[in-house]
Design an enzyme around this catalytic site. Sequence first.
Site, short mmCIF file in Angstrom:
data_model
loop_
_atom_site.label_atom_id
_atom_site.label_comp_id
_atom_site.label_asym_id
_atom_site.label_seq_id
_atom_site.Cartn_x
_atom_site.Cartn_y
_atom_site.Cartn_z
N LYS A 82 -138.91 26.93 -50.14
CA LYS A 82 -139.55 28.21 -49.81
C LYS A 82 -138.74 28.87 -48.70
O LYS A 82 -138.32 28.18 -47.76
CB LYS A 82 -140.99 27.94 -49.37
CG LYS A 82 -141.82 29.19 -49.06
CD LYS A 82 -143.25 28.80 -48.69
CE LYS A 82 -144.14 29.99 -48.42
NZ LYS A 82 -145.53 29.57 -48.10
N SER A 157 -148.97 31.72 -50.94
CA SER A 157 -147.74 32.43 -50.72
C SER A 157 -146.49 31.71 -51.25
O SER A 157 -145.45 32.34 -51.37
CB SER A 157 -147.55 32.70 -49.22
OG SER A 157 -147.47 31.50 -48.50
N SER A 181 -151.57 27.93 -49.47
CA SER A 181 -150.33 28.45 -50.05
C SER A 181 -149.49 27.46 -50.82
O SER A 181 -148.55 27.88 -51.49
CB SER A 181 -149.46 29.08 -48.97
OG SER A 181 -149.89 30.39 -48.75
N1 GLN Z 1 -153.54 33.29 -48.72
C1 GLN Z 1 -153.77 32.89 -47.35
C2 GLN Z 1 -153.32 34.00 -46.44
O1 GLN Z 1 -153.00 35.02 -46.90
C3 GLN Z 1 -153.06 31.61 -47.06
C4 GLN Z 1 -151.60 31.79 -46.93
C5 GLN Z 1 -150.91 30.51 -46.61
O2 GLN Z 1 -151.42 29.41 -46.80
N2 GLN Z 1 -149.73 30.65 -46.05
O3 GLN Z 1 -153.28 33.86 -45.27
#
Ligand code: GLN
Length: 490
Positions: A82, A157, A181
């Site tokens: 990532k 994400s 994420s």
């Molecule tokens: N979807 C969640 C957010 O927008 C979690 C994102 C993540 O785990 N980095 O914060």
Amino acid sequence: MADSELIFKPAAELAALLAAKQLSSVELTQALIARTRAVDDRVRAFNSFDEADALAQARASDARRAAGQARGALDGLPVGFKDVIAVAGQPLTCSSRMLANFVSPYDATVTRKLKDAGAIPWGRLNMDEFAMGSSTENSAFHQTANPWDLERVPGGSSGGAAAAVAAGEAPLALGSDTGGSVRQPASFCGVVGLKPTYGLVSRYGLVAFASSLDQIGPLARTVEDVAMLLGAIAGHDPLDSTSYPAPVPDYCAELRVRPGPWKLGVPKEYFGAGLDAEVGGAVQAAIEFYRGTGCEIREVSLPVASSYAVAAYYIIATAEASSNLARYDGVRYGHRAAEATGAVDLYFKSRAEGFGPEVKRRIILGTHMLSSGYYDAYYLRAQKVRTLIRNDFLRAFQEVDALLAPVAPTAAFKIGEKASDPLAMYLSDIYTISLNLAGLPGISIPCGFTRGGLPVGLQIIGQPFQEARLLAIARAYEQGHGWRGRHPTL
Ligand code: GLN
């Protein structure tokens, strides 16, 4: 061996072929490059990749093996990253205009560990900007598609990481999980994704989003592969004071010696309103599978976690993000506005130009939460709620070994469907966020498909630092089902 056979093979099988010298790392890397070239114009999982560098490292791995100096199971296996985890000499963009031209001067601890094990960093995988989002639609660069249906999101994400693994572009990948994420994109793309216990994996070299919640986690196509990657990256690191000084078990070996049956809890609040019927049905069927193998299934209650996790998360995560992202001021690195009149103007313009709308929304929210007068009303209260959420889980764990739950309320949604409604987007993390607040490990494994052919994930939630048991429970289900043989057609 034909490329088509290689690209979907589990990493553990690839490792065995490499060890038996029936396959070279160069052949494997070439197969992945060819696959990526063939499908990534549609999937768009990668922000960038460096073929020459990957092949050079593959040659070095083959040379080590030929000399009898292979470094272990991961030697010669490509691992996708990532674009938020540092690899020296490679771009580290966080899918943000702010860092579009930033090249990392150093390796993250997880990167160094993987390189020491002989693994090959393979490409930079797309994500929501600074890991803020659930669909990869917040990437400043491009939209990654779900390999099972190109009109749908891969989740987020870590959408690029999950999509690359699902599409056969990488056998293994590392993502990060602050509120879901790793798990949610794994479930949307039909792969396995683990968020480890807070403190198990060093975050040195992970670009910070919300430091009390962030964890790096592995994604792969099988539970065993996730266990293999976890074993390579876990452990105490003097460079991350929040990493925990506990011995790291051999997760792959433990997988074989930990038989069930287990006592498994089902949080009743997770099956109420908002849960899609097909997703709920697949998760219920998985619960029945465990019951059928002799596990004791008990209903448990997580009253605070189910009601207040999303609210507490969006206070704590945005507060920490506003503080962490203060470093991007256009002075030392990152985007710098071209025409500024003085320091303050430079900060304003660089940040206005460098950050996308969701990141700005979070910085504004978080700054508000931390400002005088509101700190007590919001931030402090959210921290108290956080303790209550942890207590919810610890109470449940007095009765059961692990919990079974959905990962997300729906399967992958359409690109654009929730993009203009941040609250609807935030609710897609309702079942994953509470684990980050409580610091607990959780894994997402495929547990079926919707009638429309979209993967559904089962979330298994473990006790702190009980990853070995969590993986064994996950593997018991995986071995009873043949979904790992099903792949998207691209
Ligand atoms: N979807 C969640 C957010 O927008 C979690 C994102 C993540 O785990 N980095 O914060």
